[in-house]
Design an enzyme around this catalytic site. Sequence first.
Site, short mmCIF file in Angstrom:
data_model
loop_
_atom_site.label_atom_id
_atom_site.label_comp_id
_atom_site.label_asym_id
_atom_site.label_seq_id
_atom_site.Cartn_x
_atom_site.Cartn_y
_atom_site.Cartn_z
N PHE A 1 -10.03 -2.05 5.09
CA PHE A 1 -10.82 -3.46 5.09
C PHE A 1 -9.79 -4.18 4.32
O PHE A 1 -8.54 -4.06 4.56
CB PHE A 1 -12.07 -3.43 4.76
CG PHE A 1 -13.03 -2.85 6.14
CD1 PHE A 1 -12.73 -1.72 6.52
CD2 PHE A 1 -13.63 -3.70 6.68
CE1 PHE A 1 -13.35 -1.30 7.88
CE2 PHE A 1 -14.63 -3.37 7.93
CZ PHE A 1 -14.43 -2.25 8.41
N LEU B 1 -6.64 -13.02 -0.64
CA LEU B 1 -7.45 -13.99 -1.34
C LEU B 1 -7.31 -13.53 -3.03
O LEU B 1 -7.01 -14.48 -3.65
CB LEU B 1 -8.94 -13.64 -0.89
CG LEU B 1 -10.03 -14.42 -1.91
CD1 LEU B 1 -9.99 -15.74 -1.69
CD2 LEU B 1 -11.28 -14.01 -1.85
N ALA C 1 4.59 -2.13 9.47
CA ALA C 1 3.94 -3.20 10.29
C ALA C 1 4.28 -4.40 9.93
O ALA C 1 4.40 -4.50 8.56
CB ALA C 1 2.52 -2.77 10.98
N LYS D 1 -2.33 -2.88 16.63
CA LYS D 1 -2.92 -1.36 15.78
C LYS D 1 -4.00 -0.60 16.97
O LYS D 1 -3.72 0.68 16.90
CB LYS D 1 -3.73 -1.67 14.51
CG LYS D 1 -2.98 -2.42 13.57
CD LYS D 1 -1.94 -1.67 13.04
CE LYS D 1 -1.14 -1.94 11.82
NZ LYS D 1 -0.55 -1.14 11.25
N ILE E 1 0.77 -1.30 0.12
CA ILE E 1 0.09 0.16 0.03
C ILE E 1 0.88 1.18 0.03
O ILE E 1 0.55 2.19 -0.74
CB ILE E 1 -0.97 -0.06 1.16
CG1 ILE E 1 -1.90 -1.44 1.27
CG2 ILE E 1 -1.73 1.32 1.02
CD1 ILE E 1 -2.50 -1.58 2.33
N ASN F 1 7.60 -4.65 17.19
CA ASN F 1 7.15 -4.21 15.69
C ASN F 1 6.50 -3.06 15.68
O ASN F 1 6.93 -1.81 15.17
CB ASN F 1 7.60 -5.39 14.72
CG ASN F 1 8.04 -4.67 13.26
OD1 ASN F 1 9.16 -4.34 13.21
ND2 ASN F 1 7.11 -4.65 12.13
N TYR G 1 -2.16 -8.91 16.32
CA TYR G 1 -2.22 -7.98 15.18
C TYR G 1 -3.12 -6.90 15.31
O TYR G 1 -2.51 -5.69 15.74
CB TYR G 1 -2.37 -8.78 14.02
CG TYR G 1 -2.45 -7.60 12.81
CD1 TYR G 1 -1.52 -6.84 12.64
CD2 TYR G 1 -3.62 -7.68 12.06
CE1 TYR G 1 -1.92 -5.78 11.50
CE2 TYR G 1 -3.81 -6.70 10.98
CZ TYR G 1 -2.98 -5.79 10.65
OH TYR G 1 -3.13 -4.93 9.83
N1 LIG Z 1 -2.85 -5.37 3.16
C1 LIG Z 1 -4.06 -5.18 3.64
O1 LIG Z 1 -5.17 -5.56 3.42
C2 LIG Z 1 -4.07 -4.20 5.04
C3 LIG Z 1 -5.44 -4.29 5.53
C4 LIG Z 1 -5.49 -3.42 6.75
C5 LIG Z 1 -4.40 -2.77 7.35
N2 LIG Z 1 -3.18 -2.80 6.64
C6 LIG Z 1 -2.07 -2.12 7.10
O2 LIG Z 1 -1.39 -1.46 6.23
C7 LIG Z 1 -0.25 -1.27 6.18
C8 LIG Z 1 0.53 -1.69 5.03
O3 LIG Z 1 0.36 -2.74 4.48
P1 LIG Z 1 0.87 -3.75 3.25
O4 LIG Z 1 -0.15 -4.66 2.89
O5 LIG Z 1 1.28 -2.61 2.39
O6 LIG Z 1 2.03 -4.44 4.15
P2 LIG Z 1 3.53 -4.63 3.53
O7 LIG Z 1 3.99 -5.82 4.31
O8 LIG Z 1 3.40 -4.82 2.21
O9 LIG Z 1 4.36 -3.39 3.75
C9 LIG Z 1 4.71 -3.19 5.12
C10 LIG Z 1 6.09 -2.45 4.75
O10 LIG Z 1 6.73 -2.16 6.17
C11 LIG Z 1 7.89 -2.52 6.14
N3 LIG Z 1 8.36 -2.77 7.75
C12 LIG Z 1 7.87 -3.58 8.52
N4 LIG Z 1 8.34 -3.55 9.69
C13 LIG Z 1 9.40 -2.52 9.61
C14 LIG Z 1 10.17 -1.84 10.68
N5 LIG Z 1 10.56 -2.25 11.95
N6 LIG Z 1 11.06 -0.86 10.03
C15 LIG Z 1 10.95 -0.58 8.79
N7 LIG Z 1 10.07 -0.76 7.83
C16 LIG Z 1 9.34 -1.84 8.35
C17 LIG Z 1 8.30 -3.83 5.37
O11 LIG Z 1 9.46 -4.02 4.93
C18 LIG Z 1 7.16 -3.30 4.04
O12 LIG Z 1 7.86 -2.73 3.13
C19 LIG Z 1 0.36 -2.08 7.43
O13 LIG Z 1 0.40 -1.32 8.49
C20 LIG Z 1 -0.85 -3.21 7.48
O14 LIG Z 1 -1.12 -3.50 9.09
C21 LIG Z 1 -3.04 -3.67 5.60
#
Ligand SMILES: NC(=O)c1ccc[n+]([C@@H]2O[C@H](COP(=O)([O-])OP(=O)(O)OC[C@H]3O[C@@H](n4cnc5c(N)ncnc54)[C@H](O)[C@@H]3O)[C@@H](O)[C@H]2O)c1
Length: 338
Positions: free
Chosen positions: A179, A200, A85, A155, A23, A102, A151
Site C-alpha cells: 500500500f 503525502l 519500475a 504490475k 524501498i 519499462n 501503472y
Molecule cells: N513507494 C510506494 O509507496 C510504492 C507502493 C506500491 C508499490 N511500489 C513499488 O515498489 C517499487 C519501489 O518503489 P520506490 O518507491 O522505491 O521507487 P523508486 O523510484 O524510489 O525506486 C525504483 C528504482 O528502480 C530504478 N529503475 C527504474 N526503472 C529501471 C530500469 N529500467 N532499469 C534499472 N533500474 C530501474 C530507479 O532508478 C529506482 O532506483 C516499485 O516497483 C513500485 O512500483 C511502491
Amino acid sequence: MASPTVPSGADGAVLVVGGAGYIGSHACKALAEAGRRVVVYDNLSAGHRAAVRWGPLVEGDIRDEARLASVLRAERIAAVLHFAAWSLVGASVKDPSGYYRNNVEGTLSLLRAMAAEDVRCLVFSSTAAVFGNPERTPIDEAHPTRPINAYGETKLAIERALPHVERAYGTRSVVLRYFNAAGADPDGDLGEDHRPESHLIPLAIDAARGGAPLHVFGQDYPTPDGTCLRDYIHVTDLADAHLLALARLESGGASATYNLGNGRPFSVLDVIGAVAEVSGRRVPWVPGPRRDGDPAVLFAASGRIEEELGWHPRFREPAGIVETAWRWRAAHPAGYVD
Ligand SMILES: NC(=O)c1ccc[n+]([C@@H]2O[C@H](COP(=O)([O-])OP(=O)(O)OC[C@H]3O[C@@H](n4cnc5c(N)ncnc54)[C@H](O)[C@@H]3O)[C@@H](O)[C@H]2O)c1
C-alpha cells in the site's frame, strides 16, 4: 558464510534490482544486516548513487538482458528482489507504452536472464493499484483485481505472467502488494527522495519546512473528516517482509502473493496532524477538488502474510512513521546529494 538468522542454503548473494531507490535501498540495509551479500542493479533513472551503501552498484537497465545475465553469473546471485519500475500513476496515464516497456518488458527481460542463469527465486514489488476502486475494505488477496491506470495494469501483467514463468522455467516468486510506503530508516541512514515527489508525508514535511503548501484533494469524501483514508506502511516493515519472503523461497516454499499494509487507515488530515505534532510546526495546506480515480478508502488486510510468514509491522501510528521521515529530511534538506 550465512548468518544464523538466514535459512540454510541461503548463502548466495542477492541482486537488488532497483536498489538505489527508496524501498530497495532500505531492503539492501536489512539484507546486509541479516548477513547477506548484496549487489544493486539500477539505471539511476529515479534512484540515487548515495543510497547504495551495502554492496556494489552495477549501473544498468533491466531491459538489457545480456548485461543482467552476466551480472547474475559473475556475482553468483542466488535470488533477486525486484523493485525497479516507474510508478507515477499520472505519468503512466500519459505514457502507457513507456510504462509497459519499462515495467513489463523490463521484468520479462529480468525473468529470462534469471532462467538462463539458473536463478529461480524472485520477490516482486507489486502494488495496491492492481485492485483499482475497491469493492470492500480492508482489501484482502481475494479482492478482484481491476486496475484503473496503466501503472496498475503493468504490475498486474507481471503478476499474471509469473505462474506461467514458473511452469516454464521453474522460477518461484513471492509477490508483495504494498500500500503506501512511508517513513525512513530509523537510524537515519536512508530516506525518501522521489523527484518529483508525489507522496503525502514528504510533501507535508516539506510544507512544514517552508516549502510549497500541501494540496488536499477533496474534503467531501464519506469519511470521518471528509479526506481520503489510506494505509501507510513503514519502509523498514516492508524491508522485513522482503527478508521473510526470501526465506520462504530459499527454504523451498511455494510461490505466494501477499497484501502488505499497516491495516489501519489514516486520513490526509491525520497525516497533517502527525507532521504538525512531530515537527512542532504548522503544515500549510490548501483545499482542492477531488482527483479522478482517488477512492475514498484504501487499506489492506495483511492477515495472510502475518499468518504464513510471521510478519508484524513495528510501526503502527502515523506519528512514529512521520518522525523517522522528519528526522531524515531535517538532516538532508536537499535529499540525497549524489
Ligand atoms: N513507494 C510506494 O509507496 C510504492 C507502493 C506500491 C508499490 N511500489 C513499488 O515498489 C517499487 C519501489 O518503489 P520506490 O518507491 O522505491 O521507487 P523508486 O523510484 O524510489 O525506486 C525504483 C528504482 O528502480 C530504478 N529503475 C527504474 N526503472 C529501471 C530500469 N529500467 N532499469 C534499472 N533500474 C530501474 C530507479 O532508478 C529506482 O532506483 C516499485 O516497483 C513500485 O512500483 C511502491
